[in-house]
Design a protein around this motif. Structure first.
Motif, mmCIF file in Angstrom:
data_model
loop_
_atom_site.group_PDB
_atom_site.id
_atom_site.type_symbol
_atom_site.label_atom_id
_atom_site.label_comp_id
_atom_site.label_asym_id
_atom_site.label_seq_id
_atom_site.Cartn_x
_atom_site.Cartn_y
_atom_site.Cartn_z
ATOM 1 N N ALA A 1 0.833 -1.200 0.000
ATOM 2 C CA ALA A 1 0.000 0.000 0.000
ATOM 3 C C ALA A 1 0.872 1.256 0.000
ATOM 4 C CB ALA A 1 -0.926 -0.002 1.212
ATOM 5 N N GLU A 2 1.963 1.239 0.742
ATOM 6 C CA GLU A 2 2.873 2.387 0.787
ATOM 7 C C GLU A 2 3.530 2.606 -0.582
ATOM 8 O OE1 GLU A 2 6.983 3.723 3.030
ATOM 9 O OE2 GLU A 2 5.674 2.257 4.006
ATOM 10 N N ILE A 3 3.950 1.531 -1.229
ATOM 11 C CA ILE A 3 4.558 1.638 -2.551
ATOM 12 C C ILE A 3 3.550 2.173 -3.561
ATOM 13 C CG2 ILE A 3 5.491 0.277 -4.482
ATOM 14 C CD1 ILE A 3 6.813 -1.509 -2.321
ATOM 15 N N ALA A 4 2.315 1.693 -3.506
ATOM 16 C CA ALA A 4 1.278 2.170 -4.423
ATOM 17 C C ALA A 4 1.009 3.656 -4.210
ATOM 18 C CB ALA A 4 0.001 1.360 -4.215
ATOM 19 N N GLU A 5 0.987 4.098 -2.961
ATOM 20 C CA GLU A 5 0.757 5.510 -2.656
ATOM 21 C C GLU A 5 1.892 6.377 -3.197
ATOM 22 O OE1 GLU A 5 0.646 8.204 1.345
ATOM 23 O OE2 GLU A 5 -0.441 6.299 1.398
ATOM 24 N N LEU A 6 3.128 5.929 -3.010
ATOM 25 C CA LEU A 6 4.275 6.689 -3.510
ATOM 26 C C LEU A 6 4.299 6.747 -5.032
ATOM 27 C CD1 LEU A 6 7.064 5.442 -1.081
ATOM 28 C CD2 LEU A 6 5.970 7.683 -1.097
ATOM 29 N N SER A 7 3.960 5.659 -5.687
ATOM 30 C CA SER A 7 3.968 5.658 -7.149
ATOM 31 C C SER A 7 2.848 6.530 -7.698
ATOM 32 C CB SER A 7 3.862 4.237 -7.700
ATOM 33 O OG SER A 7 2.625 3.659 -7.377
ATOM 34 N N GLU A 8 1.704 6.538 -7.033
ATOM 35 C CA GLU A 8 0.607 7.408 -7.460
ATOM 36 C C GLU A 8 0.993 8.871 -7.304
ATOM 37 O OE1 GLU A 8 -3.879 8.481 -6.000
ATOM 38 O OE2 GLU A 8 -3.264 6.386 -5.911
ATOM 39 N N ALA A 9 1.666 9.207 -6.216
ATOM 40 C CA ALA A 9 2.124 10.575 -5.994
ATOM 41 C C ALA A 9 3.143 10.974 -7.061
ATOM 42 C CB ALA A 9 2.722 10.720 -4.602
ATOM 43 N N ALA A 10 4.006 10.047 -7.454
ATOM 44 C CA ALA A 10 5.009 10.336 -8.483
ATOM 45 C C ALA A 10 4.348 10.595 -9.833
ATOM 46 C CB ALA A 10 6.000 9.177 -8.591
ATOM 47 N N VAL A 11 3.333 9.818 -10.157
ATOM 48 C CA VAL A 11 2.621 10.015 -11.419
ATOM 49 C C VAL A 11 1.882 11.354 -11.403
ATOM 50 C CG1 VAL A 11 0.721 9.151 -12.844
ATOM 51 C CG2 VAL A 11 2.414 7.561 -11.940
ATOM 52 N N LYS A 12 1.244 11.668 -10.295
ATOM 53 C CA LYS A 12 0.550 12.963 -10.185
ATOM 54 C C LYS A 12 1.531 14.114 -10.353
ATOM 55 C CE LYS A 12 -3.318 11.788 -7.181
ATOM 56 N NZ LYS A 12 -3.939 12.058 -5.875
ATOM 57 N N ASP A 13 2.691 14.001 -9.723
ATOM 58 C CA ASP A 13 3.716 15.052 -9.825
ATOM 59 C C ASP A 13 4.237 15.164 -11.247
ATOM 60 O OD1 ASP A 13 5.463 17.062 -8.728
ATOM 61 O OD2 ASP A 13 7.082 15.569 -8.849
ATOM 62 N N MET A 14 4.452 14.026 -11.892
ATOM 63 C CA MET A 14 4.966 14.015 -13.248
ATOM 64 C C MET A 14 3.958 14.662 -14.218
ATOM 65 S SD MET A 14 6.275 10.722 -15.448
ATOM 66 C CE MET A 14 4.724 9.888 -15.282
ATOM 67 N N MET A 15 2.678 14.438 -13.982
ATOM 68 C CA MET A 15 1.648 14.984 -14.850
ATOM 69 C C MET A 15 1.300 16.430 -14.492
ATOM 70 S SD MET A 15 -0.847 11.661 -15.077
ATOM 71 C CE MET A 15 -2.147 12.571 -15.844
ATOM 72 N N GLY A 16 1.789 16.907 -13.358
ATOM 73 C CA GLY A 16 1.483 18.254 -12.925
ATOM 74 C C GLY A 16 0.064 18.382 -12.408
ATOM 75 N N TYR A 17 -0.515 17.302 -11.932
ATOM 76 C CA TYR A 17 -1.899 17.287 -11.458
ATOM 77 C C TYR A 17 -1.963 17.898 -10.065
ATOM 78 C CZ TYR A 17 -6.607 15.520 -10.675
ATOM 79 O OH TYR A 17 -7.938 15.424 -10.429
ATOM 80 N N LYS A 18 -2.845 18.872 -9.881
ATOM 81 C CA LYS A 18 -2.935 19.558 -8.599
ATOM 82 C C LYS A 18 -4.249 19.275 -7.868
ATOM 83 C CE LYS A 18 0.345 23.096 -9.650
ATOM 84 N NZ LYS A 18 1.369 22.174 -9.961
ATOM 85 N N GLY A 19 -5.201 18.609 -8.495
ATOM 86 C CA GLY A 19 -6.487 18.309 -7.874
ATOM 87 C C GLY A 19 -6.445 17.015 -7.092
ATOM 88 N N SER A 20 -7.607 16.461 -6.858
ATOM 89 C CA SER A 20 -7.686 15.179 -6.156
ATOM 90 C C SER A 20 -8.287 14.147 -7.094
ATOM 91 C CB SER A 20 -8.534 15.297 -4.891
ATOM 92 O OG SER A 20 -9.855 15.640 -5.246
ATOM 93 N N TRP A 21 -7.966 12.881 -6.881
ATOM 94 C CA TRP A 21 -8.471 11.804 -7.736
ATOM 95 C C TRP A 21 -9.876 11.510 -7.400
ATOM 96 C CZ3 TRP A 21 -5.820 9.957 -11.815
ATOM 97 C CH2 TRP A 21 -4.452 10.205 -11.881
#
Length: 58
Positions: A38-58
């Motif tokens: 779960a921790e790895i999934a959370e970190l990877s999701e945060a990395a993808v959001k950062d890479m895409m420049g996404y500032k909202g919530s999923w």
């Protein structure tokens, strides 16, 4: 003795944990693995959001 549904081993006690919105009862070893995943999934999701420049919530 209770049996862990994840690894099918008999254990002294099962711990209740919420994984992906569902409550599951796992043994201590499976619980540690699930928390790490779960921790790895959370970190990877945060990395993808950062890479895409996404500032909202999923």
């Amino acid at each position: 003795m209770p049996q862990c549904p994840q690894c099918d081993e008999e254990v002294d006690e099962l711990h209740s944990v919420k994984i992906h919105g569902k409550r599951r009862r796992l043994c201590e070893d499976c619980l540690e693995i699930a928390q790490e995943e779960a921790e790895i999934a959370e970190l990877s999701e945060a990395a993808v959001k950062d890479m895409m420049g996404y500032k909202g919530s999923w």
